[in-house]
Design a protein around this motif. Sequence first.
Motif, PDB file in Angstrom:
ATOM      1  N   ARG A  19       0.826  -1.208   0.000  1.00  0.00           N
ATOM      2  CA  ARG A  19       0.000   0.000   0.000  1.00  0.00           C
ATOM      3  C   ARG A  19       0.863   1.262   0.000  1.00  0.00           C
ATOM      4  O   ARG A  19       0.595   2.216  -0.732  1.00  0.00           O
ATOM      5  N   VAL A  20       1.901   1.269   0.814  1.00  0.00           N
ATOM      6  CA  VAL A  20       2.766   2.446   0.899  1.00  0.00           C
ATOM      7  C   VAL A  20       3.524   2.644  -0.412  1.00  0.00           C
ATOM      8  O   VAL A  20       3.640   3.766  -0.911  1.00  0.00           O
ATOM      9  N   GLU A  21       4.020   1.550  -0.993  1.00  0.00           N
ATOM     10  CA  GLU A  21       4.714   1.656  -2.283  1.00  0.00           C
ATOM     11  C   GLU A  21       3.768   2.186  -3.356  1.00  0.00           C
ATOM     12  O   GLU A  21       4.169   3.015  -4.177  1.00  0.00           O
ATOM     13  N   ALA A  22       2.515   1.741  -3.353  1.00  0.00           N
ATOM     14  CA  ALA A  22       1.530   2.229  -4.324  1.00  0.00           C
ATOM     15  C   ALA A  22       1.292   3.725  -4.134  1.00  0.00           C
ATOM     16  O   ALA A  22       1.160   4.472  -5.113  1.00  0.00           O
ATOM     17  N   ALA A  23       1.247   4.175  -2.891  1.00  0.00           N
ATOM     18  CA  ALA A  23       1.049   5.599  -2.612  1.00  0.00           C
ATOM     19  C   ALA A  23       2.237   6.414  -3.122  1.00  0.00           C
ATOM     20  O   ALA A  23       2.054   7.483  -3.725  1.00  0.00           O
ATOM     21  N   ILE A  24       3.442   5.926  -2.899  1.00  0.00           N
ATOM     22  CA  ILE A  24       4.640   6.623  -3.377  1.00  0.00           C
ATOM     23  C   ILE A  24       4.638   6.670  -4.906  1.00  0.00           C
ATOM     24  O   ILE A  24       4.908   7.710  -5.503  1.00  0.00           O
ATOM     25  N   ASN A  25       4.307   5.545  -5.545  1.00  0.00           N
ATOM     26  CA  ASN A  25       4.260   5.514  -7.011  1.00  0.00           C
ATOM     27  C   ASN A  25       3.215   6.479  -7.550  1.00  0.00           C
ATOM     28  O   ASN A  25       3.436   7.151  -8.556  1.00  0.00           O
ATOM     29  N   PHE A  26       2.071   6.562  -6.871  1.00  0.00           N
ATOM     30  CA  PHE A  26       1.026   7.507  -7.281  1.00  0.00           C
ATOM     31  C   PHE A  26       1.548   8.940  -7.221  1.00  0.00           C
ATOM     32  O   PHE A  26       1.324   9.726  -8.137  1.00  0.00           O
ATOM     33  N   LEU A  27       2.241   9.279  -6.143  1.00  0.00           N
ATOM     34  CA  LEU A  27       2.786  10.628  -6.015  1.00  0.00           C
ATOM     35  C   LEU A  27       3.788  10.921  -7.130  1.00  0.00           C
ATOM     36  O   LEU A  27       3.828  12.028  -7.670  1.00  0.00           O
ATOM     37  N   GLN A  72       9.529   7.010   5.173  1.00  0.00           N
ATOM     38  CA  GLN A  72       9.875   6.666   6.554  1.00  0.00           C
ATOM     39  C   GLN A  72       9.039   5.471   7.020  1.00  0.00           C
ATOM     40  O   GLN A  72       9.552   4.563   7.668  1.00  0.00           O
ATOM     41  N   VAL A  73       7.758   5.463   6.674  1.00  0.00           N
ATOM     42  CA  VAL A  73       6.885   4.333   7.019  1.00  0.00           C
ATOM     43  C   VAL A  73       7.414   3.060   6.362  1.00  0.00           C
ATOM     44  O   VAL A  73       7.468   2.000   6.989  1.00  0.00           O
ATOM     45  N   LEU A  74       7.835   3.177   5.115  1.00  0.00           N
ATOM     46  CA  LEU A  74       8.396   2.032   4.397  1.00  0.00           C
ATOM     47  C   LEU A  74       9.652   1.514   5.095  1.00  0.00           C
ATOM     48  O   LEU A  74       9.823   0.299   5.261  1.00  0.00           O
ATOM     49  N   ALA A  75      10.508   2.406   5.540  1.00  0.00           N
ATOM     50  CA  ALA A  75      11.719   2.001   6.262  1.00  0.00           C
ATOM     51  C   ALA A  75      11.360   1.315   7.584  1.00  0.00           C
ATOM     52  O   ALA A  75      11.997   0.318   7.961  1.00  0.00           O
ATOM     53  N   ASP A  76      10.334   1.827   8.269  1.00  0.00           N
ATOM     54  CA  ASP A  76       9.896   1.201   9.522  1.00  0.00           C
ATOM     55  C   ASP A  76       9.357  -0.202   9.272  1.00  0.00           C
ATOM     56  O   ASP A  76       9.634  -1.135  10.035  1.00  0.00           O
ATOM     57  N   ILE A  77       8.595  -0.361   8.195  1.00  0.00           N
ATOM     58  CA  ILE A  77       8.058  -1.677   7.835  1.00  0.00           C
ATOM     59  C   ILE A  77       9.196  -2.637   7.514  1.00  0.00           C
ATOM     60  O   ILE A  77       9.216  -3.784   7.984  1.00  0.00           O
ATOM     61  N   ASP A  78      10.152  -2.172   6.725  1.00  0.00           N
ATOM     62  CA  ASP A  78      11.304  -3.021   6.383  1.00  0.00           C
ATOM     63  C   ASP A  78      12.082  -3.416   7.635  1.00  0.00           C
ATOM     64  O   ASP A  78      12.549  -4.552   7.751  1.00  0.00           O
ATOM     65  N   GLY A  79      12.198  -2.491   8.577  1.00  0.00           N
ATOM     66  CA  GLY A  79      12.867  -2.804   9.841  1.00  0.00           C
ATOM     67  C   GLY A  79      12.129  -3.889  10.611  1.00  0.00           C
ATOM     68  O   GLY A  79      12.747  -4.814  11.157  1.00  0.00           O
TER      69      GLY A  79
END
Length: 123
Positions: A19-27, A72-79
């Motif tokens: 979901r976060v990656e899709a939001a970044i791609n949309f932006l 930042q949310v993506l980095a937290d998820i990856d962590g």
Amino acid sequence: MSAIDTDLFRERLLEDRKRVEAAINFLHEENPGSLEDQVEEMVGTADNHLGDSATVTLDREIDYALEENSEQVLADIDGALHRIEEGTFGTCRTCGQPIAPERLEAMPSVTQCIDCKRKAERG
């Protein structure tokens, strides 16, 4: 305390990541060029207004802030996914105690128990 179902959390985190990656791609799709390019395009039109330029700038700044937060949310998820793999998911990085399951349910990417988080925010 019962064992944490890391498979369930892994699945949830991977869905959140998509979901976060899709939001970044949309932006990125919404803002393909630079702010300067967009403002320069507006300058060339006869009906350009200073307010239009300010609106474009504000909109772009909001998008930049959203993108930065999403990264930042993506980095937290990856962590959190990394902690699942190494076997430390659900353990407070500060005190080493288990993080409450309710806290993990609310925010699976947290790294601290509520007590350590509160202490960190106060001081």
